[in-house]
Design an enzyme around this catalytic site. Sequence first.
Site, PDB file in Angstrom:
ATOM      1  N   ASP A  85      26.510  30.771  10.172  1.00 26.31           N
ATOM      2  CA  ASP A  85      27.115  30.875   8.836  1.00 26.31           C
ATOM      3  C   ASP A  85      27.077  29.556   8.059  1.00 26.31           C
ATOM      4  O   ASP A  85      27.717  29.437   7.010  1.00 26.31           O
ATOM      5  CB  ASP A  85      28.582  31.325   8.974  1.00 26.31           C
TER       6      ASP A  85
ATOM      7  N   GLU B 238      30.395  26.083   1.092  1.00 29.76           N
ATOM      8  CA  GLU B 238      31.643  26.011   0.322  1.00 29.76           C
ATOM      9  C   GLU B 238      32.879  26.001   1.211  1.00 29.76           C
ATOM     10  O   GLU B 238      33.915  25.428   0.856  1.00 29.76           O
ATOM     11  CB  GLU B 238      31.724  27.231  -0.601  1.00 29.76           C
ATOM     12  N   ASP B 239      32.774  26.651   2.390  1.00 28.96           N
ATOM     13  CA  ASP B 239      33.982  26.837   3.195  1.00 28.96           C
ATOM     14  C   ASP B 239      34.457  25.583   3.919  1.00 28.96           C
ATOM     15  O   ASP B 239      35.578  25.550   4.400  1.00 28.96           O
ATOM     16  CB  ASP B 239      33.750  27.977   4.204  1.00 28.96           C
TER      17      ASP B 239
ATOM     18  N   ARG C  42      41.760  34.058   6.492  1.00 26.28           N
ATOM     19  CA  ARG C  42      41.195  32.766   6.895  1.00 26.28           C
ATOM     20  C   ARG C  42      42.100  31.569   6.570  1.00 26.28           C
ATOM     21  O   ARG C  42      42.028  30.542   7.224  1.00 26.28           O
ATOM     22  CB  ARG C  42      39.850  32.560   6.208  1.00 26.28           C
TER      23      ARG C  42
ATOM     24  N   HIS D 274      37.766  36.325   0.965  1.00 26.33           N
ATOM     25  CA  HIS D 274      38.330  35.103   0.399  1.00 26.33           C
ATOM     26  C   HIS D 274      38.840  35.374  -1.020  1.00 26.33           C
ATOM     27  O   HIS D 274      38.380  36.305  -1.672  1.00 26.33           O
ATOM     28  CB  HIS D 274      37.255  34.017   0.282  1.00 26.33           C
TER      29      HIS D 274
ATOM     30  N   CYS E 153      29.768  30.573  -2.469  1.00 27.50           N
ATOM     31  CA  CYS E 153      29.768  30.148  -1.058  1.00 27.50           C
ATOM     32  C   CYS E 153      28.622  29.234  -0.701  1.00 27.50           C
ATOM     33  O   CYS E 153      28.685  28.509   0.289  1.00 27.50           O
ATOM     34  CB  CYS E 153      29.650  31.323  -0.111  1.00 27.50           C
TER      35      CYS E 153
HETATM   36  C1  CIR Z   1      31.993  34.227   7.149  1.00 28.93           C
HETATM   37  O1  CIR Z   1      32.470  35.311   7.482  1.00 28.93           O
HETATM   38  O2  CIR Z   1      32.598  33.171   7.300  1.00 28.93           O
HETATM   39  C2  CIR Z   1      30.621  34.208   6.528  1.00 28.93           C
HETATM   40  N1  CIR Z   1      29.816  35.225   7.088  1.00 28.93           N
HETATM   41  C3  CIR Z   1      30.722  34.399   5.035  1.00 28.93           C
HETATM   42  C4  CIR Z   1      31.429  33.285   4.346  1.00 28.93           C
HETATM   43  C5  CIR Z   1      31.395  33.438   2.872  1.00 28.93           C
HETATM   44  N2  CIR Z   1      31.981  32.320   2.244  1.00 28.93           N
HETATM   45  C6  CIR Z   1      32.697  32.384   1.139  1.00 28.93           C
HETATM   46  O3  CIR Z   1      33.012  33.460   0.632  1.00 28.93           O
HETATM   47  N3  CIR Z   1      33.143  31.235   0.653  1.00 28.93           N
END
Ligand code: CIR
Length: 280
Positions: free
Chosen positions: A85, A90-91, A157, A189, A275
Amino acid sequence: MQIIQSLFADQNPDEFLARYAYTPKQFTHAIVRRPAETFASGITTQHLGQPDMRLVYRQHDAYINALEHMGARVTILDADKRYPDSVFVEDVAVIHHNTAIITRPAEPSRQGEVNSMREVLSEVMATTELDADDTMTVDGGDVLLSHATALIGISRRTTLAGARQLIKKLQLVDKEMIGIPVPIEGVLHLKSGMTALLPDVLVRNTACSLMASLPFPSIELPAEEGYAANTLPINGGILVSKGFPTIARLAREHYSKVIELDMSEFRKMDGSLTCLSLLW
Ligand code: CIR
């Protein structure tokens, strides 16, 4: 909920908006990471099939071109196949006033992503961390940041303790910053559920239930177009997801530069426009 009510209880809504109006930021830089060859084994709640890797790379290239077209200088990090991932950069950080707050992603398979991003960001700006406390997790996808406010989704999360600490960290770099925890359900999110289409106007996915009222008005998208609530306003233009007529119309009404991007393969893995980059 109580936090929000007490925050707004004695505020005149017009004064609140005048002071905290969401002003889209100007961004000169972006960081993205190439999709990993292991991308398809990442986490997802969608049932949209396996991503087609040829399209994943093509859509990622188009995204980079769009950021450059909007005036950002894009740093492209190598793929990291240890982290399926890791394209969703962004995360792992929240950037404000040239300071990166490295987050604590909730999913164990994503926690290691912060290490290389910390290294990269520390070469170009100050970095700080959230405390190593397991009650505190924050994914950057839950943080909708403007020049003066941070709406922070309390989600699967991001915990309230994590959000509170993030607000403190933001206030250390910007004492005027106001942080607003917004409990959500129904989407991954906060930014899967809403982003700012305009100063003061959010655009919303109705699948996202809010357990609190928002300080800004919002436009609801038709249910079948909810995915398009994740938009990326940048430098006076906007990136929107391709194939969603309502957001395309709204974007053209308000912006002269609109780029529609096919996000089909990232959507399969719960990802959307915001993201894929860190911007400052
Ligand atoms: C996850 O589940 O963490 C990733 N497959 C997707 C993350 C998407 N990120 C976001 O919306 N900021």
